[in-house]
Design a protein around this motif. Structure first.
Motif, short mmCIF file in Angstrom:
data_model
loop_
_atom_site.label_atom_id
_atom_site.label_comp_id
_atom_site.label_asym_id
_atom_site.label_seq_id
_atom_site.Cartn_x
_atom_site.Cartn_y
_atom_site.Cartn_z
N PHE A 107 0.83 -1.20 0.00
CA PHE A 107 0.00 0.00 0.00
C PHE A 107 0.87 1.26 0.00
O PHE A 107 0.59 2.21 -0.73
CB PHE A 107 -0.95 0.01 1.20
N ALA A 108 1.93 1.25 0.79
CA ALA A 108 2.82 2.42 0.84
C ALA A 108 3.50 2.64 -0.51
O ALA A 108 3.59 3.78 -0.99
CB ALA A 108 3.87 2.23 1.94
N ILE A 109 3.95 1.57 -1.15
CA ILE A 109 4.57 1.70 -2.47
C ILE A 109 3.55 2.21 -3.49
O ILE A 109 3.86 3.07 -4.32
CB ILE A 109 5.19 0.36 -2.91
N PHE A 110 2.32 1.70 -3.41
CA PHE A 110 1.25 2.17 -4.29
C PHE A 110 1.05 3.68 -4.14
O PHE A 110 0.95 4.42 -5.12
CB PHE A 110 -0.05 1.42 -3.99
N MET A 111 1.02 4.16 -2.89
CA MET A 111 0.80 5.58 -2.65
C MET A 111 1.97 6.42 -3.17
O MET A 111 1.76 7.49 -3.75
CB MET A 111 0.58 5.85 -1.16
N VAL A 112 3.20 5.94 -2.99
CA VAL A 112 4.37 6.67 -3.49
C VAL A 112 4.34 6.75 -5.01
O VAL A 112 4.55 7.82 -5.60
CB VAL A 112 5.68 6.01 -2.99
N VAL A 113 4.09 5.62 -5.67
CA VAL A 113 4.05 5.61 -7.13
C VAL A 113 2.92 6.51 -7.64
O VAL A 113 3.09 7.24 -8.62
CB VAL A 113 3.90 4.17 -7.66
N LYS A 114 1.79 6.47 -6.96
CA LYS A 114 0.66 7.31 -7.36
C LYS A 114 1.04 8.80 -7.27
O LYS A 114 0.72 9.58 -8.17
CB LYS A 114 -0.54 7.01 -6.47
N GLN A 115 1.73 9.19 -6.21
CA GLN A 115 2.15 10.59 -6.05
C GLN A 115 3.19 10.97 -7.10
O GLN A 115 3.16 12.08 -7.64
CB GLN A 115 2.69 10.84 -4.64
N ILE A 116 4.12 10.09 -7.37
CA ILE A 116 5.15 10.37 -8.38
C ILE A 116 4.50 10.55 -9.75
O ILE A 116 4.83 11.47 -10.49
CB ILE A 116 6.22 9.26 -8.41
N ASN A 117 3.55 9.68 -10.08
CA ASN A 117 2.86 9.80 -11.37
C ASN A 117 2.06 11.09 -11.44
O ASN A 117 1.93 11.68 -12.51
CB ASN A 117 1.96 8.60 -11.61
N ARG A 118 1.51 11.53 -10.32
CA ARG A 118 0.74 12.77 -10.30
C ARG A 118 1.65 13.98 -10.53
O ARG A 118 1.25 14.97 -11.14
CB ARG A 118 0.01 12.91 -8.97
N LEU A 119 2.89 13.90 -10.05
CA LEU A 119 3.82 15.01 -10.19
C LEU A 119 4.45 15.09 -11.58
O LEU A 119 4.98 16.14 -11.94
CB LEU A 119 4.92 14.90 -9.14
N LYS A 120 4.42 13.99 -12.32
CA LYS A 120 4.99 14.01 -13.66
C LYS A 120 4.17 14.95 -14.53
O LYS A 120 2.96 15.02 -14.42
CB LYS A 120 4.98 12.61 -14.29
N THR A 121 4.87 15.66 -15.42
CA THR A 121 4.16 16.57 -16.30
C THR A 121 3.51 15.80 -17.44
O THR A 121 4.08 14.83 -17.95
CB THR A 121 5.12 17.62 -16.89
N ALA A 122 2.33 16.22 -17.80
CA ALA A 122 1.61 15.58 -18.90
C ALA A 122 2.27 15.97 -20.21
O ALA A 122 2.81 17.07 -20.35
CB ALA A 122 0.16 16.02 -18.88
N PRO A 123 2.23 15.09 -21.21
CA PRO A 123 2.81 15.44 -22.50
C PRO A 123 2.03 16.60 -23.12
O PRO A 123 0.83 16.73 -22.89
CB PRO A 123 2.66 14.16 -23.33
#
Length: 146
Positions: free
Chosen positions: A95-111
């Motif tokens: 669950f913690a890894i899921f939350m970290v990956v979700k936050q990292i993906n949210r911070l990535k800029t959209a193309p």
């Protein structure tokens, strides 16, 4: 060969993996302590004072007070309480890894969106090849464009 190894070892991906493994190992210890020392004791208390790490079945016969004493005696045991602790560890870590990956993906800029504006091409009505709007003949089938 030594130069090739140096290039490989210093590349960003190898260093990222090494840092990830080290942080993951430390995080695993923190989560194990969280489960064993913080989460499981209240659950055990709610279930009548059960300590999950001491739940086991002796497969070779005999009665023992704890898993450690059974192992000292050389008895085969099925340690389902320790297994339950590991399941809770896994669920918390995943669950913690899921939350970290979700936050990292949210911070990535959209193309960037594709450029908008009037179209610059059209399809040939005969062969459906894409051609420039100003073309008078299709470059593929040589049909005249109207």
């Amino acid at each position: 060969m030594l130069e090739d190894f140096k290039k490989f070892a210093i590349q960003g991906n190898v260093m990222d993996i090494a840092v990830g493994v080290i942080i993951g190992a430390a995080f695993g210890k923190i989560v194990a302590s969280l489960v064993e020392d913080v989460i499981m004791p209240p659950i055990g208390l709610l279930m009548g004072g059960v300590d999950f790490s001491s739940l086991f079945v002796t497969l070779s016969g005999g009665t023992y007070e704890s898993v450690a004493k059974a192992k000292e005696a050389g008895a085969a045991t099925l340690n389902y309480g320790i297994f339950m602790n590991h399941i809770v560890n896994f669920l918390i870590i995943s669950f913690a890894i899921f939350m970290v990956v979700k936050q990292i993906n949210r911070l990535k800029t959209a193309p960037p969106p594709p450029p908008s504006g009037p179209p610059t091409t059209k399809d040939c009505p005969y062969c459906l090849t894409t051609i420039p709007l100003k073309a008078t003949r299709c470059g593929h089938c040589t049909s005249e464009m109207k």
